[in-house]
Design an enzyme around this catalytic site. Structure first.
Site, PDB file in Angstrom:
ATOM      1  CG  ASP B   9      -1.747   1.081   1.309  1.00 38.05           C
ATOM      2  OD1 ASP B   9      -1.754   1.840   0.418  1.00 38.05           O
ATOM      3  OD2 ASP B   9      -2.450   1.543   2.706  1.00 38.05           O
ATOM      4  CG  ASP B 105      -3.276   4.037  -3.087  1.00 40.59           C
ATOM      5  OD1 ASP B 105      -4.167   3.086  -3.387  1.00 40.59           O
ATOM      6  OD2 ASP B 105      -3.122   4.905  -2.496  1.00 40.59           O
ATOM      7  CD  GLU B 106      -5.125  -0.810  -1.279  1.00 47.38           C
ATOM      8  OE1 GLU B 106      -4.903  -0.136  -0.515  1.00 47.38           O
ATOM      9  OE2 GLU B 106      -5.891  -1.634  -1.370  1.00 47.38           O
TER      10      GLU B 106
END
Lengths: 366, 407
Positions: B9, B105-106
């Site tokens: 993450d 973003d992860e």
């Protein structure tokens, strides 16, 4: 209003008119059934596109009218014991429903607020046997297009001319046509009836030879079938020239049992699941007497041979199996003639003799 | 052997991306925010200096300035974040080939087969974190477990730059004491309902009979129960974005709309963005849906079928038609969205049509040519390099709903 009637008769009528009641409409009154009591009672459902009226035998001791929520009223009648139902309304628009030892009281709405179904004058009429029209609808409705960008194809085309009645549906990739000869001369009329409305007509009609009267007006069409009347908006516009679409040519002609072909294609579609929809059913001929139906997908294969009588060229063509299944299912004949026009041209299913039907299916490109 | 799944993450992703190209932001409170003059002016991502002063994601710019008057605000640049996100994913592919991006973003990594190369789970995770920081200048947190769900839960336990394991035999100690709304997938409404039943911690939830939860919440209930007990059979699926069932865009308008004419350029921008994504992914749909949120927050959705298409013009025309059917002149519109779905699998266009000649009219061919030309220009010069004349001054900041956003 004060009426007494049988629960079963009422239930039957409610189920019929409920089909024309709007769902999730903006006006609560449109979610309702209009009940009018005079000599008998009349139930009405109308979603501003299709309206259905149904008469019910009843003893009316006080005339009157009211609108009640269709879902609510239908569920109540459905759950009542099979007995005589007493219905009474009060001046403050509530409805008392009594049956055996059950007593319901529900809120109603003013009948004056209910929209009026457009009046269709009985100027011109077409009268046909209910079972004939019912069959014609069953045998074409499946090919009505649901693609809303081309509204004229969202209905069945009914064409009366001389002693011939035709019903046609086209969705762009296939065509279904039924034709019937009648004894008496008909007025020349053509109209496009929305698929949903004509589907309801098909359900309402009885499978016997009592007559249904059809009355058109500029924008509407009315079907009178005994105790039930249906009025629908007509789709405006010029229908496709379907006679020009059905080819008169034949590269290949075969005589085949529709039941055998249906069974083979239905088996083929067992390996063409929804994820495998891109795969076609393939029709090929290794020799002049054998039609091979095959499917080859990521999950499995099918190959099946059908004996046929063929003249012309051997074929090797891909099709969407759905289109064949829909057409073959509604063909009642034991043997039909199937015409192919190469791997890109239309395939047409016809009776061996006569002109009662034509089903056209277009192939898939390789 | 049981699986080892990582969830990587990226911490404060948008603002961290900005900090990689703006050295002067280092050490100062800073955030990515929409235009402060408009309703869109909310904090999209704040750095840890700003968070220490109480600035939070989704806070209005006004509020953030009150908490921290010296905060540096940067307007969002999604193209740049997308590019950075791809760099991160490329780096992660060095550690495992089974990667499922969950948002910009992860991503989940199936590390089961990679541990022999990179060492025990925590050591491998340290290596990933180090490389992301040294090569890309970004921070991340990593959650480690036997399945995707627990890895996701683990990653949120320690931020920033935390490495946390949450093996199934650790959930009693590490996950069950947490409040039930910390469970990934539990929203505010579900949390309220659960609290109403006296369920306060994840442990409480794990103790409830699965059948009972299914009775209260349906399918979701079963899923919640399994998650609370650390069960998640879903495998890490690479390339999940290809399987999207719909492509949608929506926008919360800077000012409420009161005229149908004002909606059209916005619908065009939305349709253009939907069409562009569909064309990029080689998908054609036959259903267009429009979502309208009114000023009283009621939502209407309406859909219609169109001939198979991914052309901006076709999506736009259907969108306008649907909008006119759903909108009444007295209503003010707050949010508009368009979705294309009903994708036909490749090969469906092989069906020969009776309408073929009508469909491929000259006007349609021109539309396809316009789409292709605009796509080629955008491929070379970027998404903002060209737009239709009607789109000028309309439909900026269109949100994507087929990819989950992230901060």
């Amino acid at each position: 209003m004060k009426i007494i009637c049988s629960r079963d008769r009422l239930m039957e009528a409610v189920s019929i008119v409920q089909k024309a009641v709007a769902t999730r409409s903006t006006l609560p009154v449109l979610d309702g059934i209009l009940i009018e009591a005079d000599t008998g009672i009349k139930l009405t459902g109308y979603d501003l596109e299709t309206g259905i009226e149904c008469l019910v035998d009843a003893t009316v001791s006080e005339a009157g009218s009211i609108v009640v929520n269709a879902r609510m009223f239908g569920d109540i009648i459905r759950k009542l014991p099979d007995d005589i139902v007493n219905i009474e309304t009060t001046p403050n628009m509530s409805m008392q429903i009594e049956c055996s030892s059950t007593h319901f009281s529900i809120k109603g709405m003013k009948a004056e607020d209910y929209p009026k179904i457009p009046v269709v004058e009985k100027n011109q009429a077409v009268s046909i046997n209910q079972n004939i029209l019912k069959d014609m609808i069953r045998q074409t409705l499946f090919a009505v297009s649901t693609d809303e960008s081309r509204p004229i194809l969202n209905g069945c085309f009914l064409n009366c001319d001389g002693k011939t009645i035709e019903m046609v549906a086209i969705d762009g990739f296939r065509l279904a046509l039924r034709r019937n000869q009648v004894e008496e001369e008909l007025p020349s009329m053509k109209f496009i009836i929305p698929g949903r409305a004509i589907g309801e007509v098909g359900r309402i009609l009885q499978a016997n030879d009592t007559k249904v009267e059809i009355y058109p007006s500029q924008n509407h069409i009315r079907f009178d079938a005994g105790k039930v009347k249906l009025v629908s908006r007509l789709i405006q516009g010029e229908y496709m020239n379907y006679k020009g679409i059905i080819p008169q040519t034949a590269e290949t002609t075969m005589t085949i049992s529709p039941a055998a072909m249906l069974a083979a294609i239905e088996r083929a579609s067992l390996v063409i699941t929804s994820e495998e929809r891109r795969f076609p059913v393939r029709l090929t001929m290794p020799d002049d007497e054998t039609l091979v139906v095959s499917a080859n997908t990521d999950i499995g294969t099918l190959r099946e041979e059908i004996m046929v009588a063929m003249t012309g060229n051997r074929i090797d063509i891909d099709f969407n199996p759905r289109y064949f299944i829909d057409a073959l299912k509604v063909i009642d004949e034991d043997e039909i003639s199937v015409v192919f026009n190469g791997s890109m041209g239309p395939c047409v299913l016809r009776p061996i003799d006569g002109q009662e039907f034509a089903y056209l299916v277009l192939p898939l490109r390789r | 052997m049981s699986s080892v799944i990582f969830l990587v993450d990226m911490n404060a992703f948008f603002i961290s991306c900005e900090m990689t190209r703006n050295r002067h932001l280092h050490g100062l409170p800073a955030a990515v925010a929409g235009d402060p003059d408009r309703r869109l002016g909310i904090i999209l991502a704040a750095n840890y200096e700003a968070r220490a002063l109480g600035v939070r994601t989704a806070m209005t710019v006004h509020e953030a300035l009150r908490k921290c008057p010296k905060i540096k605000l940067v307007p969002p640049d999604h193209d740049f974040y997308l590019k950075k996100s791809e760099e991160v994913m490329d780096l992660l592919y060095g550690f495992s080939s089974i990667i499922e991006p969950n948002s910009i973003d992860e991503a989940w990594l199936d590390m089961t087969g990679s541990l022999q190369l990179f060492g025990p789970p925590v050591v491998s995770a340290q290596r990933i974190m180090q490389e992301i920081e040294q090569q890309l200048g970004l921070w991340c947190s990593i959650g480690i477990s036997e399945n995707k769900f627990l890895a996701k839960m683990a990653s949120s336990i320690k931020k920033p730059q935390g490495i946390t394991t949450l093996w199934i035999n650790e959930i009693q100690e590490k996950m069950w004491p947490l409040p039930v709304d910390d469970l990934y997938g539990v929203g505010r409404k579900t949390a309220e309902k659960l609290t109403g039943y006296g369920i306060r911690t994840i442990g409480d939830l794990a103790a409830i009979d699965e059948g009972l939860l299914a009775g209260w919440f349906g399918k979701t209930g079963r899923m919640l129960s399994r998650h609370a007990r650390g069960i998640d059979p879903d495998p890490v699926l690479p390339h999940q974005t290809d399987a999207a069932k719909s492509i949608g865009r929506s926008i919360t308008l800077p000012q409420n709309l009161t005229h149908a004419d004002e909606a059209e350029p916005i619908l065009l921008s939305l349709a253009d963005s939907v069409g562009r994504t569909a064309r990029k992914n080689n998908r054609m749909g036959r259903t267009v849906q429009v979502v309208i949120k009114f000023s009283d927050f009621t939502v209407t959705t309406r859909q219609m079928n169109i001939p198979l298409s991914n052309s901006t013009q076709h999506i736009y025309q259907a969108g306008c038609q649907l909008f006119r059917r759903s909108w009444k002149p007295s209503q003010e519109v707050r949010l508009l969205g368009i979705t294309l779905s009903g994708f036909e699998i490749e090969g469906a266009d092989r069906q020969i049509s009776l309408l073929g000649k009508i469909d491929a009219s000259a006007a349609d061919k021109r539309q396809v040519a316009v789409d292709q030309a605009m796509d080629r220009i955008r491929d070379r010069f970027g998404e903002k390099s060209i737009k239709r004349a009607r789109q000028i001054d309309a439909g900026e900041n269109v949100d994507s709903s087929d990819e989950k956003g992230g901060g």
